[in-house]
Design a protein around this motif. Structure first.
Motif, PDB file in Angstrom:
ATOM      1  N   TRP A  56      78.262   4.825  22.394  1.00  0.00           N
ATOM      2  CA  TRP A  56      78.070   5.156  23.800  1.00  0.00           C
ATOM      3  C   TRP A  56      79.239   4.626  24.598  1.00  0.00           C
ATOM      4  O   TRP A  56      79.938   3.721  24.167  1.00  0.00           O
ATOM      5  CB  TRP A  56      76.761   4.565  24.336  1.00  0.00           C
ATOM      6  N   VAL A  73      73.361  11.571  31.310  1.00  0.00           N
ATOM      7  CA  VAL A  73      73.851  11.324  29.954  1.00  0.00           C
ATOM      8  C   VAL A  73      74.321  12.647  29.373  1.00  0.00           C
ATOM      9  O   VAL A  73      73.644  13.666  29.467  1.00  0.00           O
ATOM     10  CB  VAL A  73      72.745  10.718  29.059  1.00  0.00           C
ATOM     11  N   TRP A 100      76.728  14.200  25.829  1.00  0.00           N
ATOM     12  CA  TRP A 100      77.250  13.778  24.541  1.00  0.00           C
ATOM     13  C   TRP A 100      78.517  14.535  24.248  1.00  0.00           C
ATOM     14  O   TRP A 100      78.737  15.629  24.732  1.00  0.00           O
ATOM     15  CB  TRP A 100      76.238  13.911  23.412  1.00  0.00           C
ATOM     16  N   TYR A 111      77.445   9.350  22.976  1.00  0.00           N
ATOM     17  CA  TYR A 111      76.745   9.538  24.240  1.00  0.00           C
ATOM     18  C   TYR A 111      77.576   8.957  25.372  1.00  0.00           C
ATOM     19  O   TYR A 111      78.127   7.871  25.252  1.00  0.00           O
ATOM     20  CB  TYR A 111      75.371   8.880  24.185  1.00  0.00           C
ATOM     21  N   ILE A 150      69.100   7.476  25.876  1.00  0.00           N
ATOM     22  CA  ILE A 150      69.869   7.494  24.634  1.00  0.00           C
ATOM     23  C   ILE A 150      69.019   6.942  23.486  1.00  0.00           C
ATOM     24  O   ILE A 150      68.989   7.504  22.388  1.00  0.00           O
ATOM     25  CB  ILE A 150      71.180   6.703  24.769  1.00  0.00           C
TER      26      ILE A 150
END
Length: 128
Positions: free
Chosen positions: A62, A79, A81, A92, A120
């Motif tokens: 992340w 969020v 990806w 992420y 996440i």
């Protein structure tokens, strides 16, 4: 009390002869992008340090970036990806909107960030 990323970093610092701040900087420097203002960088670290220690060893990576585009009302962070870098796992990306979050207290911003980390975490759970 649960073993957290903060506890893990204290052990890493002790084992390497680093200060706690050096260990935190080493761990998170690549995860919080340079576009993130200092206030939000601090808040991301405060939230990330309270995550379970196993979080950083998950198969997903992340990072946090600032998104300076005009945002729709009530969109403070989201969020996404990234599969563009040819990784074998999802990366992420928590994109925060400093212009929208700037009017909130630190506690409110931490809550928003914690919710995005929770999102996440839900994606990392194995299917039922």
């Amino acid at each position: 009390m649960a073993y957290t990323v903060e506890d893990d970093l204290r052990n890493i610092a002790k084992n390497h002869g680093w200060t706690y701040e050096e260990a935190a900087d080493e761990q998170f420097s690549e995860m919080v992008g340079p576009s993130v203002p200092d206030r939000f960088r601090r808040l991301v670290l405060e939230v990330a340090l309270r995550l379970p220690a196993s979080w950083e060893y998950s198969p997903a990576m992340w990072r946090v970036e600032a998104d300076w585009e005009q945002n729709p009302p009530n969109c403070y962070a989201f969020v996404d990806w990234n599969d563009e870098r040819g990784l074998r796992y999802h990366e992420y990306v928590i994109k925060i909107r400093p212009s929208a979050m700037g009017r909130f207290s630190d506690a409110a911003c931490r809550w928003i960030l914690a919710q995005r980390f929770a999102y996440i975490a839900l994606k990392l759970l194995p299917p039922l």
